[in-house]
Design an enzyme around this catalytic site. Structure first.
Site, PDB file in Angstrom:
ATOM      1  CG  ASP A 157      10.047  19.396   3.088  1.00  9.90           C
ATOM      2  OD1 ASP A 157       9.731  19.431   4.562  1.00  9.90           O
ATOM      3  OD2 ASP A 157       9.356  19.918   2.289  1.00  9.90           O
TER       4      ASP A 157
HETATM    5  N1  URA Z   1       9.076  24.645   2.629  1.00 10.45           N
HETATM    6  C1  URA Z   1       8.842  23.587   2.238  1.00 10.45           C
HETATM    7  O1  URA Z   1       7.760  23.002   1.616  1.00 10.45           O
HETATM    8  N2  URA Z   1       9.718  22.816   2.670  1.00 10.45           N
HETATM    9  C2  URA Z   1      11.186  22.977   3.290  1.00 10.45           C
HETATM   10  O2  URA Z   1      11.881  22.123   3.244  1.00 10.45           O
HETATM   11  C3  URA Z   1      11.189  24.582   3.512  1.00 10.45           C
HETATM   12  C4  URA Z   1      10.044  25.275   3.358  1.00 10.45           C
END
Ligand code: URA
Length: 235
Positions: free
Chosen positions: A104
């Site tokens: 993310d």
């Molecule tokens: N899980 C999440 O919620 N975000 C990420 O970036 C990676 C795994």
């Protein structure tokens, strides 16, 4: 491979432009001007010079980078609004690099960038169950019961609950940091798992993928090529 194909893989221009460049004598192979786009080259043996610059001095068919992704950057090859992880890499002539999976925008940590599509596919295949380890900072304290639930699998609103995972607490200078090891890659999975147990992620960092561990000497935004040993661990 054909000379125009090699130049294409270097990201120098469109097919049409490349043909023009070659016909106009802008490309030399081993010191000879070559004007035929179909001329056969081996970039690991031949020295290919475009407009005076060697394309083959550090040519490798596949490139593998380990990036410590910083927050605020998106895991994409192109984006109209945000800086992408590829903007952080000096990609030279190689326009086929892509991140292996996504973190993310507000997640930090280990991201592999490569043009080896087969390796990327293997690492991301749900069938291969490649482990991903995250350091998770949370809004509320994690209890032993929470750890058990995370390990057994939680309902995050998908058809199936999450698969069994590993979860434990590490004491980092007096702060309890959750380590969560999962081998799926569902959308926002870690955040949704914490939400499912009534908590909230305040900071998320990936520290391992399979046998590859995030290099602690890489500050967020820094990257380096994978060593042969690291590549073996992934393969
Ligand atoms: N899980 C999440 O919620 N975000 C990420 O970036 C990676 C795994």
């Amino acid at each position: 491979m054909r000379l125009d194909k090699f130049l294409g893989s270097c990201g120098i221009g469109s097919r049409k432009q490349l043909k023009e460049y070659i016909k106009n004598g802008m490309v030399c192979v081993d010191g000879n001007v070559i004007t035929k786009p179909e001329f056969s080259v081996d970039p690991t043996i031949n020295e290919i010079i475009f407009s005076g610059e060697s394309l083959t001095s550090d040519y490798k068919e596949f490139r593998y980078y380990l990036l410590n992704k910083p927050q605020g950057v998106v895991s994409a090859t192109k984006d109209n609004h945000d800086k992408t992880v590829l903007d952080l890499i000096d990609i030279g002539f190689d326009n086929n690099l892509a991140p292996v999976g996504r973190l993310d925008k507000d997640t930090e940590g280990l991201l592999i960038i490569t043009n080896d599509g087969k390796l990327a596919h293997r690492l991301l295949s749900p069938k291969k169950h490649v482990e991903k380890e995250y350091e998770v900072h949370t809004a509320r304290v994690i209890s032993d019961f929470d750890l058990k639930k995370l390990e057994e699998g939680v309902d995050i609103g998908d058809d199936e609950p999450t698969l069994p995972a590993k979860a434990f607490i590490e004491d980092v200078n007096g702060e309890a940091v959750l380590h969560l090891i999962i081998h799926e890659g569902r959308f926002h999975q870690v955040k949704r798992m914490l939400e499912a147990i009534g908590n909230e992620v305040t900071f998320l960092k990936r520290i391992r993928m399979g046998g590859l561990v995030l290099d602690p000497t890489l500050a967020p935004g820094e990257y380096r090529e994978l060593t042969d040993e690291e590549l073996d661990l992934l393969k």
